[in-house]
Design a protein around this motif. Structure first.
Motif, mmCIF file in Angstrom:
data_model
loop_
_atom_site.group_PDB
_atom_site.id
_atom_site.type_symbol
_atom_site.label_atom_id
_atom_site.label_comp_id
_atom_site.label_asym_id
_atom_site.label_seq_id
_atom_site.Cartn_x
_atom_site.Cartn_y
_atom_site.Cartn_z
ATOM 1 N N ASP A 32 -5.014 6.529 -2.354
ATOM 2 C CA ASP A 32 -4.079 5.147 -1.467
ATOM 3 C C ASP A 32 -4.010 4.609 -3.380
ATOM 4 O O ASP A 32 -4.782 4.556 -3.703
ATOM 5 C CB ASP A 32 -4.902 4.803 -0.789
ATOM 6 N N LYS A 33 -3.055 4.102 -2.878
ATOM 7 C CA LYS A 33 -2.246 3.484 -4.458
ATOM 8 C C LYS A 33 -2.094 1.958 -3.653
ATOM 9 O O LYS A 33 -1.365 2.025 -2.889
ATOM 10 C CB LYS A 33 -1.530 3.434 -5.124
ATOM 11 N N SER B 73 1.623 5.858 -8.272
ATOM 12 C CA SER B 73 1.340 5.741 -6.997
ATOM 13 C C SER B 73 0.900 7.630 -7.303
ATOM 14 O O SER B 73 0.127 8.329 -6.249
ATOM 15 C CB SER B 73 2.024 5.865 -5.939
ATOM 16 N N ASP B 74 1.297 8.551 -8.059
ATOM 17 C CA ASP B 74 1.617 9.616 -8.099
ATOM 18 C C ASP B 74 1.871 10.356 -9.459
ATOM 19 O O ASP B 74 2.349 9.477 -10.286
ATOM 20 C CB ASP B 74 2.030 10.908 -6.989
ATOM 21 N N PRO C 246 -4.738 6.439 -8.788
ATOM 22 C CA PRO C 246 -4.695 6.599 -7.784
ATOM 23 C C PRO C 246 -6.449 7.755 -7.846
ATOM 24 O O PRO C 246 -7.650 7.881 -6.771
ATOM 25 C CB PRO C 246 -4.221 6.698 -6.558
ATOM 26 N N ASP D 179 0.721 -1.282 0.023
ATOM 27 C CA ASP D 179 0.034 0.302 0.157
ATOM 28 C C ASP D 179 0.910 1.124 0.065
ATOM 29 O O ASP D 179 1.797 1.342 0.554
ATOM 30 C CB ASP D 179 -0.935 0.041 1.267
ATOM 31 N N ASP D 180 0.990 2.154 -0.616
ATOM 32 C CA ASP D 180 1.071 3.747 -0.698
ATOM 33 C C ASP D 180 0.246 4.791 -0.617
ATOM 34 O O ASP D 180 -0.946 4.360 -1.293
ATOM 35 C CB ASP D 180 1.748 3.774 -2.576
ATOM 36 N N SER D 181 0.047 5.346 -0.168
ATOM 37 C CA SER D 181 -0.436 6.564 0.595
ATOM 38 C C SER D 181 0.505 7.796 0.602
ATOM 39 O O SER D 181 1.513 7.385 1.209
ATOM 40 C CB SER D 181 -1.594 6.419 1.233
ATOM 41 N N GLN E 106 7.038 8.810 -9.511
ATOM 42 C CA GLN E 106 6.226 7.162 -8.756
ATOM 43 C C GLN E 106 5.220 6.758 -8.948
ATOM 44 O O GLN E 106 4.411 5.672 -9.365
ATOM 45 C CB GLN E 106 5.179 8.292 -7.378
ATOM 46 N N TYR F 101 -0.627 -1.675 -4.375
ATOM 47 C CA TYR F 101 0.089 -2.822 -5.749
ATOM 48 C C TYR F 101 -0.092 -4.003 -5.420
ATOM 49 O O TYR F 101 1.207 -5.029 -4.385
ATOM 50 C CB TYR F 101 1.897 -2.424 -5.899
#
Length: 298
Positions: free
Chosen positions: A75-76, A287-288, A136, A46-48, A252, A78
């Motif tokens: 939030d992303k 993610s971004d 996201p 998880d990437d946030s 990202q 994977y």
């Protein structure tokens, strides 16, 4: 009898494994140049993020300082996917292999896995303008109107899709310089490298390496010469021949390895075939959007 069958696959595995790994490592992979290559030790990653703050207002003497709160970002997740392929070696093939066909099979398997990896990672960019594949924030990777958490929009694509030339490259750099964070502060992105297909390689070389203005009889200097520390990179798995991207020093676009390619064997009891498989497990995405600028070309 079981021991005989087991020893057949075990007998072949060491040599096949070496052939597999030699082919897998034969050519430098292209995907690490266009993603952040990371590792994972769990089912998913998880990437946030949270935004920063706005600008600091002037503090009046005797008055309390102004307080600000960050915004929770998108939030992303994977989620890792397993990829695999296999082949069989019959006992008859083993007995009659006069032309080295068996030695070609591990090479072919390694090549299939390597190309699968390259294509899967390149698809992040192949789908950068495809509305079916959103990130996201609910938008495609490269678009002129990403929604900002603090209000308003910003983008990472040219207002009009354009082929690569000196003017469109300049406009892309101008747009990157104006990129803001979710609080409307300048992001201070540093453009690093130009990503193109093989069809655009000569064009990219002229643009970034010519001392004088490219495609012109003028003796004016070429401002683009050496402007990107990473130069240009060609990816052979991009499908849109005139699409091009600028990757910044920090971006990202990520790939998580859960398990790198492995080679293993088993036996088929009923046929006495030796079974060999290659598998790997990974996930990728973004993610971004900041740090990538792209256009689909015309």
């Amino acid at each position: 009898m079981a021991t005989v069958r087991a020893s057949f696959a075990d007998l072949l595995k060491p040599g096949f494994h070496d052939i597999f790994m030699q082919r897998l490592n034969k050519y430098p992979p292209e995907y690490p140049k266009i993603v952040n290559e990371l590792t994972s030790k769990q089912q998913y990653e998880d990437d946030s993020y949270v935004t920063g703050f706005g600008t600091a207002p002037e503090k009046v003497e005797g008055v309390s300082v102004t307080f600000d709160d960050p915004y929770q970002g998108y939030d992303k997740r994977y989620t890792h996917t397993t990829f695999g392929l296999g082949f069989r070696v019959t006992r008859e093939m083993y007995d009659d292999d006069l032309y080295g066909k068996m030695r070609k099979m591990p090479k072919a398997l390694a090549r299939s896995l390597a190309i699968t990896t390259e294509q899967d990672v390149a698809n992040i960019y192949n789908r950068a303008f495809n509305a079916t594949y959103t990130g996201p924030d609910g938008s495609v990777l490269c678009v002129t109107s990403h929604t900002l958490l603090g209000g308003g929009t910003d983008g990472n694509a040219l207002a009009n899709a354009s082929d690569l030339n000196a003017d469109t490259f300049e406009q892309a750099l101008i747009d990157i310089a104006g990129t803001t964070d979710d609080r409307a502060l300048v992001e201070q992105l540093m453009p690093d490298k130009l990503l193109v297909t093989a069809n655009n390689a000569f064009n990219a070389a002229k643009l970034l390496k010519s001392a004088q203005e490219p495609n012109s009889g003028n003796n004016a200097i070429n401002p683009a010469e050496g402007i990107l520390p990473g130069g240009f990179i060609v990816n052979h798995y991009l499908t849109d021949t005139d699409a091009w991207f600028i990757l910044c020093r920090e971006h990202q676009v990520n790939m998580f390895w859960r398990r790198k390619p492995e080679f293993d064997q088993d036996n088929d009891v009923s046929t006495q075939d030796a079974i060999f498989i290659g598998t790997a497990r990974w996930s990728n995405g973004w993610s971004d959007w900041r740090g990538v600028f792209g256009t689909s070309g015309v």
